[in-house]
Scaffold this active site. Structure first.
Site, PDB file in Angstrom:
ATOM      1  N   TYR A  46      52.812  40.497  34.771  1.00 31.65           N
ATOM      2  CA  TYR A  46      52.450  41.554  33.768  1.00 31.65           C
ATOM      3  C   TYR A  46      53.805  41.843  32.927  1.00 31.65           C
ATOM      4  O   TYR A  46      53.430  41.919  31.690  1.00 31.65           O
ATOM      5  CB  TYR A  46      51.944  43.065  34.524  1.00 31.65           C
ATOM      6  CG  TYR A  46      50.765  42.731  35.541  1.00 31.65           C
ATOM      7  CD1 TYR A  46      49.622  42.628  34.919  1.00 31.65           C
ATOM      8  CD2 TYR A  46      50.666  42.446  36.569  1.00 31.65           C
ATOM      9  CE1 TYR A  46      48.369  42.534  35.385  1.00 31.65           C
ATOM     10  CE2 TYR A  46      49.616  42.362  37.564  1.00 31.65           C
ATOM     11  CZ  TYR A  46      48.483  42.404  36.668  1.00 31.65           C
ATOM     12  OH  TYR A  46      47.539  42.132  37.586  1.00 31.65           O
ATOM     13  N   ASN A  91      39.690  43.418  30.889  1.00 28.36           N
ATOM     14  CA  ASN A  91      39.367  41.881  30.035  1.00 28.36           C
ATOM     15  C   ASN A  91      37.949  41.764  30.298  1.00 28.36           C
ATOM     16  O   ASN A  91      37.418  41.579  31.342  1.00 28.36           O
ATOM     17  CB  ASN A  91      40.146  40.802  30.671  1.00 28.36           C
ATOM     18  CG  ASN A  91      39.624  39.324  30.137  1.00 28.36           C
ATOM     19  OD1 ASN A  91      39.286  39.453  29.148  1.00 28.36           O
ATOM     20  ND2 ASN A  91      40.138  38.268  31.127  1.00 28.36           N
ATOM     21  N   CYS A 146      42.646  36.216  33.055  1.00 27.65           N
ATOM     22  CA  CYS A 146      43.333  37.387  33.680  1.00 27.65           C
ATOM     23  C   CYS A 146      43.594  37.086  34.964  1.00 27.65           C
ATOM     24  O   CYS A 146      44.811  37.718  35.686  1.00 27.65           O
ATOM     25  CB  CYS A 146      42.532  38.669  33.268  1.00 27.65           C
ATOM     26  SG  CYS A 146      40.741  38.475  34.041  1.00 27.65           S
ATOM     27  N   HIS A 147      42.926  36.171  35.605  1.00 27.14           N
ATOM     28  CA  HIS A 147      43.283  35.712  37.182  1.00 27.14           C
ATOM     29  C   HIS A 147      44.487  35.159  37.277  1.00 27.14           C
ATOM     30  O   HIS A 147      45.125  35.027  38.263  1.00 27.14           O
ATOM     31  CB  HIS A 147      42.219  34.926  37.965  1.00 27.14           C
ATOM     32  CG  HIS A 147      42.040  33.614  37.068  1.00 27.14           C
ATOM     33  ND1 HIS A 147      41.369  33.619  35.946  1.00 27.14           N
ATOM     34  CD2 HIS A 147      42.501  32.305  37.376  1.00 27.14           C
ATOM     35  CE1 HIS A 147      41.192  32.505  35.469  1.00 27.14           C
ATOM     36  NE2 HIS A 147      41.879  31.489  36.311  1.00 27.14           N
ATOM     37  N   GLU A 157      42.828  25.984  40.539  1.00 28.12           N
ATOM     38  CA  GLU A 157      43.591  25.496  39.517  1.00 28.12           C
ATOM     39  C   GLU A 157      45.057  25.139  40.166  1.00 28.12           C
ATOM     40  O   GLU A 157      45.844  24.653  39.041  1.00 28.12           O
ATOM     41  CB  GLU A 157      43.968  26.641  38.551  1.00 28.12           C
ATOM     42  CG  GLU A 157      42.809  27.231  37.806  1.00 28.12           C
ATOM     43  CD  GLU A 157      42.987  28.224  36.664  1.00 28.12           C
ATOM     44  OE1 GLU A 157      44.285  28.336  36.276  1.00 28.12           O
ATOM     45  OE2 GLU A 157      42.169  28.611  36.137  1.00 28.12           O
TER      46      GLU A 157
END
Length: 173
Positions: free
Chosen positions: A99, A122, A130-131, A157
């Site tokens: 953040y 979001n 946002c993940h 990912e």
């Protein structure tokens, strides 16, 4: 112009894809909190090129054959929120940011909490990733789709923080 929507199934549960005209306006979660994302009146889409493209690209993402979305987006929120959401779009596939990283990127390093709040609102989850935003300590923090979905997306990912990888694998198997 009103919003149109379609439901799709995914590995993280049923998603509601929402369009406003030719642009994707939201990807909402199966167990969405009321009033997390504020949009106007909606009608089920009979046909929509943008929803077709979003559905196809999400299927490719979950299959592991897509690491970048190519969709026209329309964010609905405050100017600060939009600044944060556009910063999310710059986080590469397979990487995470804190953040504080996002707050610094938008030129306001003292706004860490406000960035967290904007991240939580979001409207275009997964596509505006946002993940990929985690705590400075590497911990998974709140996520509209739930922490299990966040862990699954980060695992897909290949960027789930090492400290959490074993715990998640143990709970999934």
């Amino acid at each position: 112009m009103n919003f149109t929507y379609r439901f799709i199934d995914s590995p993280v549960g049923q998603l509601k894809l929402v369009a406003k005209g030719p642009r994707l306006a939201a990807i909402l979660w199966e167990h969405e909190r009321p009033n997390r994302v504020l949009l106007g009146p909606m009608a089920e889409a009979e046909s929509s090129e943008i929803l077709d493209r979003a559905q196809q690209q999400l299927a490719e993402y979950f299959a592991g054959t897509r690491d970048r979305f190519e969709l026209d987006l329309e964010f609905h929120g405050t100017e600060f929120q939009k600044k944060v959401w556009h910063a999310l779009l710059t986080i590469p596939f397979g990487q995470t940011r804190s953040y504080l990283d996002i707050a610094t990127q938008i030129g306001n390093p003292a706004a860490v909490r406000a960035v967290g709040a904007a991240n939580g609102k979001n409207p275009i989850s997964i596509v505006a990733p946002c993940h990929r935003v985690i705590g400075s300590s590497g911990s998974l923090t709140g996520f509209a789709g739930g922490l299990e979905a966040k862990a699954l997306l980060l695992t897909l990912e290949g960027c789930l923080p090492r400290a959490l990888r074993q715990a998640v694998q143990a709970s999934l198997f």
